[in-house]
Design a protein around this motif. Structure first.
Motif, PDB file in Angstrom:
ATOM      1  N   SER A 112       0.873  -1.216   0.037  1.00 26.24           N
ATOM      2  CA  SER A 112      -0.114   0.021   0.003  1.00 26.24           C
ATOM      3  C   SER A 112       0.767   1.178  -0.232  1.00 26.24           C
ATOM      4  O   SER A 112       2.247   1.245   0.493  1.00 26.24           O
ATOM      5  CB  SER A 112      -0.932  -0.136   1.287  1.00 26.24           C
ATOM      6  OG  SER A 112      -0.053   0.055   2.322  1.00 26.24           O
ATOM      7  N   VAL A 145     -12.144   8.767  -5.089  1.00 19.96           N
ATOM      8  CA  VAL A 145     -12.278   8.790  -3.719  1.00 19.96           C
ATOM      9  C   VAL A 145     -11.128   9.636  -3.236  1.00 19.96           C
ATOM     10  O   VAL A 145      -9.995   9.985  -3.518  1.00 19.96           O
ATOM     11  CB  VAL A 145     -11.844   7.247  -3.091  1.00 19.96           C
ATOM     12  CG1 VAL A 145     -11.814   7.117  -1.656  1.00 19.96           C
ATOM     13  CG2 VAL A 145     -12.602   6.318  -3.822  1.00 19.96           C
ATOM     14  N   GLN A 197     -10.196  11.574   0.605  1.00 20.63           N
ATOM     15  CA  GLN A 197     -10.140  11.553   2.367  1.00 20.63           C
ATOM     16  C   GLN A 197      -9.512  12.566   2.909  1.00 20.63           C
ATOM     17  O   GLN A 197      -8.137  13.007   2.367  1.00 20.63           O
ATOM     18  CB  GLN A 197      -9.275   9.990   2.908  1.00 20.63           C
ATOM     19  CG  GLN A 197     -10.148   8.729   2.226  1.00 20.63           C
ATOM     20  CD  GLN A 197     -11.412   8.816   3.502  1.00 20.63           C
ATOM     21  OE1 GLN A 197     -11.614   9.475   4.216  1.00 20.63           O
ATOM     22  NE2 GLN A 197     -12.187   7.644   2.958  1.00 20.63           N
ATOM     23  N   ALA A 250      -3.591   3.407   1.006  1.00 18.46           N
ATOM     24  CA  ALA A 250      -4.130   3.162  -0.473  1.00 18.46           C
ATOM     25  C   ALA A 250      -3.674   1.820  -0.881  1.00 18.46           C
ATOM     26  O   ALA A 250      -2.385   1.697  -1.272  1.00 18.46           O
ATOM     27  CB  ALA A 250      -3.832   4.225  -1.377  1.00 18.46           C
ATOM     28  N   ASN A 251      -4.579   0.873  -0.983  1.00 15.91           N
ATOM     29  CA  ASN A 251      -4.123  -0.323  -1.462  1.00 15.91           C
ATOM     30  C   ASN A 251      -3.737  -0.458  -3.013  1.00 15.91           C
ATOM     31  O   ASN A 251      -4.486  -0.016  -3.748  1.00 15.91           O
ATOM     32  CB  ASN A 251      -5.660  -1.638  -1.328  1.00 15.91           C
ATOM     33  CG  ASN A 251      -5.034  -2.940  -1.300  1.00 15.91           C
ATOM     34  OD1 ASN A 251      -4.495  -3.310  -2.700  1.00 15.91           O
ATOM     35  ND2 ASN A 251      -5.212  -3.806  -0.395  1.00 15.91           N
ATOM     36  N   ASP A 268      -6.193  -2.372  -5.723  1.00 15.95           N
ATOM     37  CA  ASP A 268      -7.811  -1.672  -6.040  1.00 15.95           C
ATOM     38  C   ASP A 268      -7.617  -0.320  -5.636  1.00 15.95           C
ATOM     39  O   ASP A 268      -6.805   0.462  -5.483  1.00 15.95           O
ATOM     40  CB  ASP A 268      -8.572  -2.465  -5.245  1.00 15.95           C
ATOM     41  CG  ASP A 268      -8.321  -2.609  -3.761  1.00 15.95           C
ATOM     42  OD1 ASP A 268      -7.872  -1.502  -3.122  1.00 15.95           O
ATOM     43  OD2 ASP A 268      -8.726  -3.454  -2.993  1.00 15.95           O
ATOM     44  N   GLN A 269      -9.088   0.235  -5.781  1.00 15.93           N
ATOM     45  CA  GLN A 269      -9.334   1.673  -5.434  1.00 15.93           C
ATOM     46  C   GLN A 269      -9.592   1.997  -4.152  1.00 15.93           C
ATOM     47  O   GLN A 269     -10.006   3.178  -3.795  1.00 15.93           O
ATOM     48  CB  GLN A 269     -10.188   2.199  -6.443  1.00 15.93           C
ATOM     49  CG  GLN A 269      -9.916   2.287  -8.009  1.00 15.93           C
ATOM     50  CD  GLN A 269      -8.559   3.134  -8.395  1.00 15.93           C
ATOM     51  OE1 GLN A 269      -8.722   4.155  -7.754  1.00 15.93           O
ATOM     52  NE2 GLN A 269      -7.699   2.858  -9.162  1.00 15.93           N
ATOM     53  N   GLN A 270      -9.277   1.030  -3.072  1.00 18.20           N
ATOM     54  CA  GLN A 270      -9.596   1.275  -1.847  1.00 18.20           C
ATOM     55  C   GLN A 270      -8.730   2.212  -1.263  1.00 18.20           C
ATOM     56  O   GLN A 270      -7.537   2.151  -1.163  1.00 18.20           O
ATOM     57  CB  GLN A 270      -9.410   0.037  -1.016  1.00 18.20           C
ATOM     58  CG  GLN A 270     -10.655  -1.086  -1.567  1.00 18.20           C
ATOM     59  CD  GLN A 270     -12.292  -0.748  -1.358  1.00 18.20           C
ATOM     60  OE1 GLN A 270     -12.373  -0.158  -0.225  1.00 18.20           O
ATOM     61  NE2 GLN A 270     -12.794  -0.702  -2.362  1.00 18.20           N
ATOM     62  N   LEU A 271      -9.474   3.269  -0.321  1.00 19.34           N
ATOM     63  CA  LEU A 271      -8.420   4.185   0.386  1.00 19.34           C
ATOM     64  C   LEU A 271      -9.169   4.151   1.671  1.00 19.34           C
ATOM     65  O   LEU A 271     -10.215   4.844   1.926  1.00 19.34           O
ATOM     66  CB  LEU A 271      -8.672   5.405  -0.262  1.00 19.34           C
ATOM     67  CG  LEU A 271      -7.905   6.681   0.155  1.00 19.34           C
ATOM     68  CD1 LEU A 271      -6.285   6.289   0.205  1.00 19.34           C
ATOM     69  CD2 LEU A 271      -8.011   7.777  -0.488  1.00 19.34           C
ATOM     70  N   ALA A 272      -8.565   3.766   2.779  1.00 18.32           N
ATOM     71  CA  ALA A 272      -8.976   3.795   4.182  1.00 18.32           C
ATOM     72  C   ALA A 272      -8.046   4.479   4.942  1.00 18.32           C
ATOM     73  O   ALA A 272      -7.194   4.854   4.701  1.00 18.32           O
ATOM     74  CB  ALA A 272      -8.889   2.117   4.900  1.00 18.32           C
TER      75      ALA A 272
END
Length: 382
Positions: free
Chosen positions: A259, A276, A278, A288-289, A292-296
């Motif tokens: 990430s 996305v 944040q 940010a993984n 994929d497009q995941q952003l935690a």
């Protein structure tokens, strides 16, 4: 005093007096590290410590910050027990003396089959690529002025500083690249300070113009952005954009990591990944993984995030492969696995000023994995 506390007191006393055997040290950590094991009263630690060395009370928070050896931990182990275990080994340097003294002997007799030059930690070194494609090699000892048109680039004590403005209004881009085994500092034309970790690259203009200040990062950098509300500062990392005004933050964006981690220390930043967004507050980290497009967003361990800038490796629930990736970049070595790495998580820290052999010796302390140095390769063994 219960029997288990008497045994701990006995082992602690032998430890601080440097008469503890390796087996006794392992027994001591086993007793401390038990998830449901005995609590260790603070007065017991204080009594043992003052018996051997008159010293102020142990500060568990500071012990965690400055600990040298590394110990395996469970994710569910309470912080106080980790801090106690860290303090036991720390003891104002006594623990590091015991482990490193024994391990250095083992390194000579068993790890390296023949004498070899030690692998030293990283230093201030980088390559500056100018707009015309020419390169300048930089190191700690260099003190020079590099002219690029009307822009003067001064190298001094492991740092680059920019001054001057181009007269024709054109914008030229420079690139600062640190190799594995290198680090460097940079002051951008607007006064923003950047620390580049090993195996990193920063691309930036020799003068900022227009409405935005934009740089590109690959690897890891720590930024102290010069405030300028009229000209937002942006860092582009792969498919991510970090927008700030005036703030302090760290971006870890190595391509061999899972990430891209952006951590905010002061101020406010917005992290954009595709559609996305944040907004981070101080003490938060955007993850940010890369797959994929995941952003935690999660709470950040600021001591760990900034440890590299402060001359430390700090591990907090870290697996061995992640630790060895940091080691590989810092010491410019390759990691080769002859066995599956241990699955235990590590906590603690190691000074980044040690030789590679000493770092590996400390990591070997749990007996779960061993290492052999062959040239610039580290072989991971059972």
């Amino acid at each position: 005093m219960p029997d288990h506390q008497q045994r701990i007191a006995y082992l602690l006393a032998r430890y601080v007096n440097k008469t503890c055997s390796r087996e006794e040290l392992e027994e001591l950590f086993a007793m401390i590290g038990q998830e449901n094991g005995p609590d260790i009263p603070g007065d017991l630690l204080e009594e043992i410590w003052h018996t051997a060395h008159p010293a102020p009370d142990i500060d568990y928070e500071q012990a965690y910050l400055h600990i040298k050896p590394v110990v395996p931990i469970r994710r569910s182990l309470p912080f106080r027990k980790i801090a106690v275990a860290a303090s036991v080994l720390l003891l104002a340097g006594a623990g590091y003396w015991w482990l490193s003294a024994e391990k250095k002997t083992a390194q000579i007799t068993t790890v390296q089959s023949a004498p070899a030059p030690p692998i030293l930690p990283a230093g201030n070194k980088a390559v500056l690529t100018l707009a015309d494609g020419s390169t300048v090699t930089l190191d700690s000892a260099g003190n020079q002025v590099i002219s690029q048109g009307k822009v003067a680039i001064r190298q001094s004590n492991g740092q680059l500083l920019y001054a001057g403005q181009p007269t024709d209004g054109s914008i030229h881009y420079n690139k600062l690249t640190t190799p594995r085994g290198g680090q460097f500092r940079l002051v951008l034309p607007d006064g923003t300070k950047v620390w580049l970790n090993s195996a990193s690259m920063l691309r930036y203009p020799t003068v900022f113009s227009g409405k935005e200040r934009i740089v590109e990062l690959d690897g890891q950098g720590y930024f102290e952005v010069a405030p300028d509300a009229q000209h937002p500062f942006k860092v582009k990392v792969h498919d991510i954009e970090v927008q700030v005004l005036g703030t302090t933050f760290d971006i870890m964006a190595y391509r061999d990591e899972q990430s891209v981690n952006t951590t905010l220390l002061t101020g406010s930043i917005r992290v954009n990944k595709g559609s996305v967004q944040q907004l981070l507050q101080p003490g938060q980290q955007a993850v940010a993984n890369n797959q994929d497009q995941q952003l935690a967003v999660r709470a950040a361990d600021l001591r760990k995030v900034t440890a590299w800038k402060n001359g430390m490796f700090v591990f907090n629930d870290m697996a061995l492969p992640a630790i060895l990736r940091e080691v590989a970049r810092w010491y410019d070595v390759d990691i080769v696995y002859n066995t599956s790495p241990a699955t235990e998580l590590y906590g603690g820290g190691i000074g980044r000023d040690l030789q590679l052999a000493d770092v590996l010796a400390l990591l070997e302390g749990n007996g779960l994995n061993h290492f052999r140095i062959e040239g610039r390769k580290v072989i991971v063994l059972p």
